[in-house]
Structure formats: structure tokens, C-alpha cells
Design an enzyme around this catalytic site. Structure first.
Site, PDB file in Angstrom:
ATOM      1  N   HIS A   1     -33.416 -20.012  14.028  1.00 51.22           N
ATOM      2  CA  HIS A   1     -34.318 -19.685  15.110  1.00 51.22           C
ATOM      3  C   HIS A   1     -34.742 -18.160  14.611  1.00 51.22           C
ATOM      4  O   HIS A   1     -35.145 -17.547  15.597  1.00 51.22           O
ATOM      5  CB  HIS A   1     -34.109 -19.968  16.266  1.00 51.22           C
TER       6      HIS A   1
ATOM      7  N   CYS B   1     -42.363  -6.941  10.375  1.00 51.56           N
ATOM      8  CA  CYS B   1     -43.799  -6.851  10.227  1.00 51.56           C
ATOM      9  C   CYS B   1     -44.285  -8.347  10.053  1.00 51.56           C
ATOM     10  O   CYS B   1     -43.620  -8.826   9.122  1.00 51.56           O
ATOM     11  CB  CYS B   1     -44.322  -6.019   9.054  1.00 51.56           C
TER      12      CYS B   1
ATOM     13  N   CYS C   1     -46.026  -7.864   6.181  1.00 53.97           N
ATOM     14  CA  CYS C   1     -45.232  -7.523   4.773  1.00 53.97           C
ATOM     15  C   CYS C   1     -43.748  -7.529   4.929  1.00 53.97           C
ATOM     16  O   CYS C   1     -42.941  -7.434   3.881  1.00 53.97           O
ATOM     17  CB  CYS C   1     -45.365  -5.994   4.354  1.00 53.97           C
TER      18      CYS C   1
END
Ligand SMILES: [Zn+2]
Length: 260
Positions: free
Chosen positions: A127, A135, A138
Site C-alpha cells: 500500500h 510526483c 515523473c
């Protein structure tokens, strides 16, 4: 079904099974960390029963949802940082460190297995983790404190300095795809196990709960260690009911007994 509630008997069974195992796989859920004072988010009274979860779709679609998600993450991060790995975490880290356990698969996002010394290459986080962000485009990493500073400075949810994408806490949110590489590693480890020990998980959340089933089908012995009943008790060779830290570490009698 083979349920053992006596602590001394449970310790003996667990120690013998681990002693005889050649390829141990450990699998952990929230119950391992409740003994460090971290609440089980899914339990009655837990975070998700009091607040509507922010789904991945909400997060991507709405700045208000992102700011609310961050507010909750900062609160959780403070709880994670205040918590200390307990006897169960430490005993499991020793099993991985000695080479006895080939993998530790966890549903937890609190970073306590990492802090107890389990190396990254043996740890499989189904998880994700609540202890840093990344991000969505990216995958550039951002620290939670950095995200907090960015919001304090701008009043807006943080963006990636590299590509401008949305930064999100590195947990797998409701509605977000499971990490494929981690699932593949977890499935391979489960099938390779000769002993699979599931500790502190109610074994109800899929696809994670399919792993002990896969291990059992591939010929592993299955031990379930948990305070309460689980969804797979009838499948296990033995079910050990009791405090996880004290079952894994007989020297933990002075330790805390966990949450009621
Ligand atoms: Zn980026």
C-alpha cells in the site's frame, strides 16, 4: 481449525515453525503497529470510519480534496514519527537480517518496518508508504516536510519541481491501482515460501489477502498470528491468538500489551 490462545503454547509453535522453515515469508497488517500506538485506520473508531476517504479520483480532480488529503497526511506523519518500532517489528527485522525470512510483505504505511532495520530489497510495501511523497507523473520524490512547507508558503498543493505534476503522498489511495511491481514481487515470494506467517492482518483486503492463499496452494505451511479472528483462519495450519510482539519475542513480557 486449530486455534491456540495460550501465549506460551503460541510462542512454542511459532518458534518451532520458524526454526524449521527454509524460506519464511512474513506478511503484516495494522495489528503489528497498533502495539506501537498507531491506530488501525479501518477498525471501528479508526480514521476511515470517522472521515470519508479521499479517493485517488478526488485527489486528481479537486484542489480542495488535495489540501484536505495533505492535512490528514501531516497529522498521520506526526503519529508515525512519534511511534517506536515494537518487539514484533524488531523480531521480524532480525528474521529478515539473519536471512531466515526471504521477504517481508506489509500492508502498513507507517515506516516502522523500515525504521526497525528491514532492508528495502526484502521489504514489499503493498500500500505504498505514508512517510514520503512523489510526483504522480515523473515519480520524483518529495519529503512530507517539504510538501508541508510548500503549502504553508503558497496555500496551494505542491507541484513537482521537475515536471510540474501533482505531488501526492506515496500511499496507495482508495481507487488507485495497486503497485504492479510490488504485487509481482509479493506473489513470487508467496509462491516460493515454505512457511508463510501472516501477522496483524484481518486478511480481508484484496488482493493482499490472496497472498496467503497463493502460498498455501503452492505448498507452504500457513500460520496466522492475530489478536482477533481473520477471514482465512479456516485455511491456516495453526492460528495463534494474542499480542504479536509477545508471541514473536518471548523477552517482551515487560513490553506494552497493545491496544484493547
Ligand atoms: Zn514530476
Amino acid at each position: 481449525m486449530n486455534i491456540v490462545s495460550d501465549l506460551a503454547e503460541g510462542r512454542r509453535i511459532l518458534a518451532e515453525a520458524i526454526g524449521a522453515a527454509k524460506r519464511l515469508v512474513l506478511f503484516t497488517g495494522a495489528g503489528v503497529s497498533t502495539e506501537s500506538g498507531i491506530p488501525d485506520f479501518r477498525s471501528p473508531g479508526g480514521l476511515w470510519s470517522r472521515m470519508r476517504p479521499i479517493t485517488f479520483q478526488d485527489f486528481v480532480a479537486s484542489e480542495a480534496a488535495r489540501l484536505e488529503d495533505w492535512r490528514r497526511r501531516f497529522h498521520l506523519m506526526a503519529e508515525f514519527e512519534a511511534a517506536i518500532p515494537n518487539a514484533g517489528h524488531r523480531a521480524m527485522a532480525r528474521l529478515v537480517g539473519s536471512g531466515k525470512a526471504i521477504a517481508l510483505i506489509t500492508q502498513n504505511i507507517d515506516g516502522l518496518h523500515e525504521r526497525s532495520g528491514v532492508p528495502e530489497d526484502r521489504l514489499i510495501r503493498l500500500h505504498g508508504t505514508g512517510t514520503h511523497a512523489s510526483c504522480l507523473d515523473c515519480h520524483e520524490r518529495m519529503e512530507i516536510a517539504e510538501a508541508e512547507a510548500a503549502i504553508a508558503a503558497t496555500g496551494q498543493s505542491p507541484r513537482c519541481p521537475a515536471c510540474g505534476g501533482l505531488i501526492k503522498c506515496a500511499v496507495v489511495s482508495f481507487g488507485q491501482a495497486m503497485p504492479e511491481a510490488e504485487m509481482t514481487r509479493a506473489e513470487a515470494a508467496s509462491r516460493a515460501a515454505d512457511l508463510f506467517v501472516a501477522a496483524g492482518s484481518s486478511l480481508q483486503v484484496h488482493p493482499a489477502a490472496g497472498l496467503p492463499v497463493a502460498a498455501r496452494r503452492a505448498g507452504a505451511r500457513l500460520l496466522i498470528v492475530n489478536r482477533d479472528e481473520t477471514a482465512l483462519d479456516s485455511l491456516a495450519d495453526r492460528v495463534l491468538r494474542g499480542p504479536i510482539g509477545r508471541l514473536f519475542d518471548p523477552s517482551d513480557d515487560a513490553g506494552r500489551d497493545g491496544a484493547p
